[in-house]
Design a protein around this motif. Sequence first.
Motif, PDB file in Angstrom:
ATOM      1  N   LEU A   1      36.020   4.345  -7.726  1.00 47.32           N
ATOM      2  CA  LEU A   1      36.186   4.890  -6.377  1.00 47.32           C
ATOM      3  C   LEU A   1      37.474   5.703  -6.322  1.00 47.32           C
ATOM      4  O   LEU A   1      38.504   5.296  -6.843  1.00 47.32           O
TER       5      LEU A   1
ATOM      6  N   THR B   1      31.401   5.688  -3.026  1.00 42.96           N
ATOM      7  CA  THR B   1      30.695   4.469  -3.434  1.00 42.96           C
ATOM      8  C   THR B   1      29.959   4.729  -4.749  1.00 42.96           C
ATOM      9  O   THR B   1      29.543   5.855  -5.023  1.00 42.96           O
TER      10      THR B   1
ATOM     11  N   SER C   1      26.873   3.001  -7.318  1.00 39.00           N
ATOM     12  CA  SER C   1      25.863   2.014  -7.718  1.00 39.00           C
ATOM     13  C   SER C   1      24.894   2.721  -8.653  1.00 39.00           C
ATOM     14  O   SER C   1      24.936   3.943  -8.793  1.00 39.00           O
TER      15      SER C   1
END
Length: 241
Positions: free
Chosen positions: A34, A53, A55
């Motif tokens: 980040l 973010t 993922s």
Amino acid sequence: MPRFFVPITNIDKGTVIITPPDAVHIGRSLRMRLGDDITVCCQAVEYTCKILTISDERVVCRIISKERCESEPNVQLTLFQAVPKGDKLDMIVQKAVELGASRICPVLTTRCVSRPDKKSFAKKLERLNRIALEAAKQSGRGIIPRVCQLMDIQQAADELGKCEFPIICYEGGGINLSQVGLTENSTIGVFIGSEGGFDPKEVELCREKGAAVVGLGKRILRCETAPITALSIVMNLTGNI
């Protein structure tokens, strides 16, 4: 700075969303965190972003600034390449993207030694477009040049004729590329033959479509050398090298 490409639909209200497989690559292979900076490209625009973010499903970035990609040429060049033997087309695609081609169109001409049908060639397109993507990242392009479906000579001649400056490079000789009168902000088509060169009837077909017949010197170039040479000269003549 790492460079990634996204469709325009992934850019909205000051944020950019990066999806798999690039999202996985960012988090797992590059081990980005980040707050790291990243470059995202879309339609020849470069976005400097900061990661919000991470993922495997998506990486969300905040846009810090944007500008037109300076590495994109001021011409749109399509390479029409007669299909060569073996894996030569892999290298031709890679180098054409590095040199600034916007599109690569494989063509089945009379003297092609390798003669795949459209169905079997379609299986190779995924690999060729992946090569184009990696070359675009490596060379700092602002777009991902596309490798098209296999064309026959009539289709190629028709598409070549749509360019403002259609060119066929003929081993039998022709005018110099500097005599074509290339200009900036134009569409250019360059047609290169296979190992056996062009049949004279194919050259005449392209000439009828408005193509300039050019030579690349007194030496006979290999089919993988000719596109690199021609594209380099074109980019130099239009101020892109």
